[in-house]
Design an enzyme around this catalytic site. Sequence first.
Site, PDB file in Angstrom:
ATOM      1  N   HIS A 161     -18.064   2.712   4.527  1.00  0.00           N
ATOM      2  CA  HIS A 161     -17.966   1.880   3.304  1.00  0.00           C
ATOM      3  C   HIS A 161     -17.520   2.717   2.106  1.00  0.00           C
ATOM      4  O   HIS A 161     -17.808   2.359   0.967  1.00  0.00           O
ATOM      5  CB  HIS A 161     -19.296   1.187   2.985  1.00  0.00           C
ATOM      6  CG  HIS A 161     -19.942   0.535   4.163  1.00  0.00           C
ATOM      7  ND1 HIS A 161     -19.784  -0.803   4.468  1.00  0.00           N
ATOM      8  CD2 HIS A 161     -20.721   1.049   5.152  1.00  0.00           C
ATOM      9  CE1 HIS A 161     -20.465  -1.086   5.571  1.00  0.00           C
ATOM     10  NE2 HIS A 161     -21.032   0.020   6.015  1.00  0.00           N
ATOM     11  N   SER A 282       5.287  12.417 -13.874  1.00  0.00           N
ATOM     12  CA  SER A 282       5.503  11.177 -14.611  1.00  0.00           C
ATOM     13  C   SER A 282       6.432  11.470 -15.769  1.00  0.00           C
ATOM     14  O   SER A 282       6.374  12.545 -16.365  1.00  0.00           O
ATOM     15  CB  SER A 282       4.165  10.657 -15.128  1.00  0.00           C
ATOM     16  OG  SER A 282       4.383   9.783 -16.232  1.00  0.00           O
ATOM     17  N   GLU A 295       1.960   7.968  -0.763  1.00  0.00           N
ATOM     18  CA  GLU A 295       2.036   6.597  -1.308  1.00  0.00           C
ATOM     19  C   GLU A 295       3.211   5.837  -0.704  1.00  0.00           C
ATOM     20  O   GLU A 295       3.096   4.665  -0.342  1.00  0.00           O
ATOM     21  CB  GLU A 295       2.221   6.640  -2.817  1.00  0.00           C
ATOM     22  CG  GLU A 295       0.997   7.032  -3.594  1.00  0.00           C
ATOM     23  CD  GLU A 295       1.309   7.095  -5.085  1.00  0.00           C
ATOM     24  OE1 GLU A 295       1.089   6.090  -5.767  1.00  0.00           O
ATOM     25  OE2 GLU A 295       1.801   8.137  -5.545  1.00  0.00           O
TER      26      GLU A 295
END
Length: 463
Positions: A161, A282, A295
């Site tokens: 979890h 970025s 990703e």
Amino acid sequence: MSDQQQNQLWGGRFSESTDAFVQEFTASVAFDRRMYRQDIQGSMAHATMLAEAGVLTDDERDAIHQGLKEIRAEIEAGDFQWSVALEDVHMNIEARLTDKIGITGKKLHTGRSRNDQVATDIRLWLRDEIDLIDGELARLMTGLLDQAEREAATIMPGFTHLQTAQPVTFGHHLLAWFEMLKRDRERLLDCRKRVNRLPLGAAALAGTTYPIQRERTRELLGFDAVCENSLDAVSDRDFAIEFCALAALCVTHLSRISEELVLWTSAQFNFIDLPDRFCTGSSIMPQKKNPDVPELVRGKTGRVNGHLISLLTLMKSQPLAYNKDNQEDKEPLFDAVDTLAGCLRAFADMIPAIEPNREVMREAARRGFATATDLADYLVRKGVAFRDAHEIVGKAVAHGVDKKKDLSEMSLSELRQFSDQIDDDVFEVLTLEGSVSARNHVGGTAPDQVRAAVARGREVVNA
Ligand code: ARG
């Protein structure tokens, strides 16, 4: 390409030439030309067989072979004029062959149809790609084994979890990824068996009246067997669906790994570093270092899953035998192959470069009451029933949350508030090393088990 040339290949029956848009709409050459090598390989084997069967003379075979070799060189040199008017890779190459060697070129298609030709080409192409993908998969698996061996004793929290559950070794975690890929590789090699069957000889759908030797063509092209039914041979695309299914599953596994890498590179986890070459920055936030490779791999799962559904839907309800629908098999298959191969290559390069932050991992395991189950098991060994032990440890954890102390940081008298069965031998089981080392059986997280599993894994990869 003039209309006259265009109609040479199948125009006998037609009284007007194809509508310009229809010609473009029905053409596949823009994408199926990437199978030119396999198309030529299949044609050379077919010509060899036809000569042995007495359908072509040896001179005709030699002229065809020579012409095809030259065409291959033209294509590879970028000198080949691909024509949409000639629809697909097969007719482009055949028309060029006739340009070059005259009427003999027109004999190549004896006892053959584009239907069995294209089915053969895709299988040859996919077989080659499977072998390349297998190499990348093996490289990635070896990278995981090397990392797992290095990190056999590195402690990290194991999660359920996404909550800290029990300590595990980082090597053990890496080997869980290895197991996923091991199954993918089994599926890949199993799929290859069904890819590796020869449709040629089925002709358009019913076979041919020429005395062809399918067994000989099979041998020349290195197929394991011939497709046993001509109707099935030209229309079966199961092999492409199977490939997309295993590709979808494999990229799904890579997406699971990616997700963990993305989490672990975050400032909040900080379990690992990825070298800069696998990341980007970025344009606005100077501090950012984004884990782009994981990703993107995670994102690419969507298109591979989509290709599987495309092919399943393409085949659904298709009557026998070949239908033009089948031309739609290529783009999804090609993209599934390219995507899987690219993801595996990126991962095979990246996995060995992962740098674990061992102290951070260890500290995260220490802070999360990860040895609570070990304390419960300790009490059971002292004669307490497991449910009662669970209750006792639960209370000790609540105390620790309150006092901001891990179980291992409590004094003996503090621990004994919860059970007088606890003695000073408890501290051995509360250590992270004690916890992982105690899970010492096949499939367990103990460092010795990780090392043994790495050794078994190497045998599998190198088999
Ligand atoms: N371009 C076609 C394909 O990709 C080749 C087979 C065409 N056969 C036919 N009878 N139209 O499937």
